[in-house]
Design a protein around this motif. Structure first.
Motif, PDB file in Angstrom:
ATOM      1  N   GLY A   1       2.533  20.459   7.766  1.00  0.00           N
ATOM      2  CA  GLY A   1       3.377  19.131   7.313  1.00  0.00           C
ATOM      3  C   GLY A   1       2.625  18.424   6.492  1.00  0.00           C
ATOM      4  O   GLY A   1       1.448  18.317   6.256  1.00  0.00           O
ATOM      5  N   GLY A   2       3.567  17.495   5.932  1.00  0.00           N
ATOM      6  CA  GLY A   2       3.051  16.407   5.204  1.00  0.00           C
ATOM      7  C   GLY A   2       4.121  15.338   4.803  1.00  0.00           C
ATOM      8  O   GLY A   2       5.266  15.532   4.985  1.00  0.00           O
TER       9      GLY A   2
ATOM     10  N   TYR B   1       0.687  -1.130  -0.050  1.00  0.00           N
ATOM     11  CA  TYR B   1       0.008  -0.004   0.029  1.00  0.00           C
ATOM     12  C   TYR B   1       0.976   1.318  -0.102  1.00  0.00           C
ATOM     13  O   TYR B   1       2.077   1.126   0.289  1.00  0.00           O
ATOM     14  N   ALA B   2       0.570   2.324  -0.457  1.00  0.00           N
ATOM     15  CA  ALA B   2       1.033   3.648  -0.647  1.00  0.00           C
ATOM     16  C   ALA B   2      -0.072   4.812  -0.176  1.00  0.00           C
ATOM     17  O   ALA B   2      -1.088   4.660  -0.415  1.00  0.00           O
ATOM     18  N   GLY B   3       0.549   5.780   0.289  1.00  0.00           N
ATOM     19  CA  GLY B   3      -0.490   6.755   0.664  1.00  0.00           C
ATOM     20  C   GLY B   3       0.419   8.384   0.664  1.00  0.00           C
ATOM     21  O   GLY B   3       1.458   8.411   0.662  1.00  0.00           O
ATOM     22  N   ALA B   4      -0.356   9.341   1.086  1.00  0.00           N
ATOM     23  CA  ALA B   4       0.177  10.708   1.220  1.00  0.00           C
ATOM     24  C   ALA B   4      -0.905  11.312   2.361  1.00  0.00           C
ATOM     25  O   ALA B   4      -1.914  10.938   2.659  1.00  0.00           O
ATOM     26  N   ARG B   5      -0.161  11.984   3.291  1.00  0.00           N
ATOM     27  CA  ARG B   5      -0.662  12.473   4.306  1.00  0.00           C
ATOM     28  C   ARG B   5      -0.183  14.130   4.477  1.00  0.00           C
ATOM     29  O   ARG B   5       0.700  14.519   3.956  1.00  0.00           O
ATOM     30  N   VAL B   6      -1.213  14.876   5.163  1.00  0.00           N
ATOM     31  CA  VAL B   6      -0.895  16.288   5.213  1.00  0.00           C
ATOM     32  C   VAL B   6      -1.713  16.863   6.563  1.00  0.00           C
ATOM     33  O   VAL B   6      -2.685  16.138   7.066  1.00  0.00           O
ATOM     34  N   GLY B   7      -1.313  17.634   7.345  1.00  0.00           N
ATOM     35  CA  GLY B   7      -1.937  18.278   8.360  1.00  0.00           C
ATOM     36  C   GLY B   7      -0.964  19.196   9.070  1.00  0.00           C
ATOM     37  O   GLY B   7      -0.164  19.967   8.592  1.00  0.00           O
TER      38      GLY B   7
END
Length: 331
Positions: free
Chosen positions: A57-58, A27-33
């Protein structure tokens, strides 16, 4: 570092991550916050009030699911910058995460998890015109919701401990944000085939010395709650049936999945079909069976063999029935 250069490594890693692997279960993903710089120490000790310590950040990540409860993840994370309030420059942090992810299934579509590992950091202190690189500990918690088998979203918090060193100073960083995760690589399922209606057997003539009766063989394979994985014990239980299918090329295989009564009817029916398909896929792949010899179906919770109001009864009902009907050989 300008904002456009902060975003550039994020874009490049996203494009690489989603094409980096093809085998199950990746699995792969991206995050931001948001990020918060806290607990300044050493050269920065007592300077908290001089900085605007909240930023964005992310990052991106890729992971591999080892089993139902553990996976490993790695990826790039940008943790923002604590800017000087009355001046220019600040403390900026980015780096690479390597963590283990420990998961508990709270429901069929929601997982709770914790993360623990290390962070290879790069701290740029433009106030003191000094940089620092090193390794720090990181840990986090979160919840993951699955829209379907391929797409999920996360809500998470992650703590980074004492990033930096004496000369540029140290700081703790808190990250909180959301992630979008893509899962891929599952093997193609065995198609579920509705069995032909079985007619009442006609009375058999009295056996003669030239007729050999081959009895039916059946076995019940137990499954853990909400699981569709085949264990080594299941494979051992299926050996007599596998031998029968190999010795008699005209024999047929029936695989019927069942569940306990927990969960909705629709979810249990789908889970029972997936359990039956997993067993059929194993036998087909390992013993060269053609598809026309296999009948696969799911019954959900509709045919319990024990009461569903006890844990022992539920365990008996979580099963896959595997059988080959008996037949006669005429010499």
């Amino acid at each position: 570092m300008t904002k456009k250069f902060k975003i550039l490594p994020l874009v490049l890693l996203v494009s690489g991550a989603v094409n980096a692997a093809t085998d199950h279960p990746w699995y792969a993903g991206a995050r931001v916050g948001g990020t918060n710089y806290d607990n300044f120490d050493k050269a920065l000790d007592g300077a908290e009030s001089n900085f605007d310590r909240d930023d964005w950040g992310g990052g991106v990540f890729i992971g591999f699911q080892q089993n139902d409860w553990f996976s490993v993840e790695g990826g790039y994370t940008y943790l923002g910058q604590a800017d000087v309030k009355n001046g220019s420059g600040g403390v900026e942090v980015q780096g690479v995460d390597f963590v283990g992810k420990f998961t508990w299934a709270a429901s069929p579509v929601v997982d709770l998890y914790g993360k623990l590992g290390g962070f290879i950091f790069d701290v740029d202190n433009s106030v003191l015109d000094k940089d620092d690189k090193g390794v720090a500990a990181t840990a986090g918690i979160g919840a993951e919701y699955y829209f379907n088998d391929s797409l999920s979203t996360r809500l998470e918090y992650q703590y980074y401990h004492q990033l930096g060193d004496t000369a540029p100073g140290e700081t703790d960083i808190h990250f909180y944000g959301v992630s979008l995760v893509y899962h891929w690589g599952a093997a193609a399922p065995v198609p579920v085939i509705e069995p032909e209606p079985m007619s009442e057997p006609e009375p058999m003539p009295e056996p003669t010395p030239t007729v050999t009766k081959v009895p039916a063989i059946s076995v019940n394979l137990p499954f853990a709650f909400d699981s569709k994985s085949i264990s080594p014990e299941d494979i051992a239980l299926m050996k007599p049936i596998a031998t029968r299918l190999t010795e008699y090329p005209d024999s047929k295989l029936y695989v019927v999945g069942h569940t306990d009564a927990r969960g909705t009817d629709a979810y249990n029916l789908k889970l029972s079909e997936e359990r039956a398909a997993a067993v059929a896929q194993y036998l087909k792949g390992h013993f060269g069976l053609t598809q026309d010899r296999i009948v696969v179906m799911g019954k959900g919770e509709s045919e319990p063999i024990a009461p569903n109001d006890t844990a022992a009864g539920q365990a008996k009902n979580r099963r896959v029935e595997v059988y080959t009907p008996g037949f006669e050989l005429r010499n």
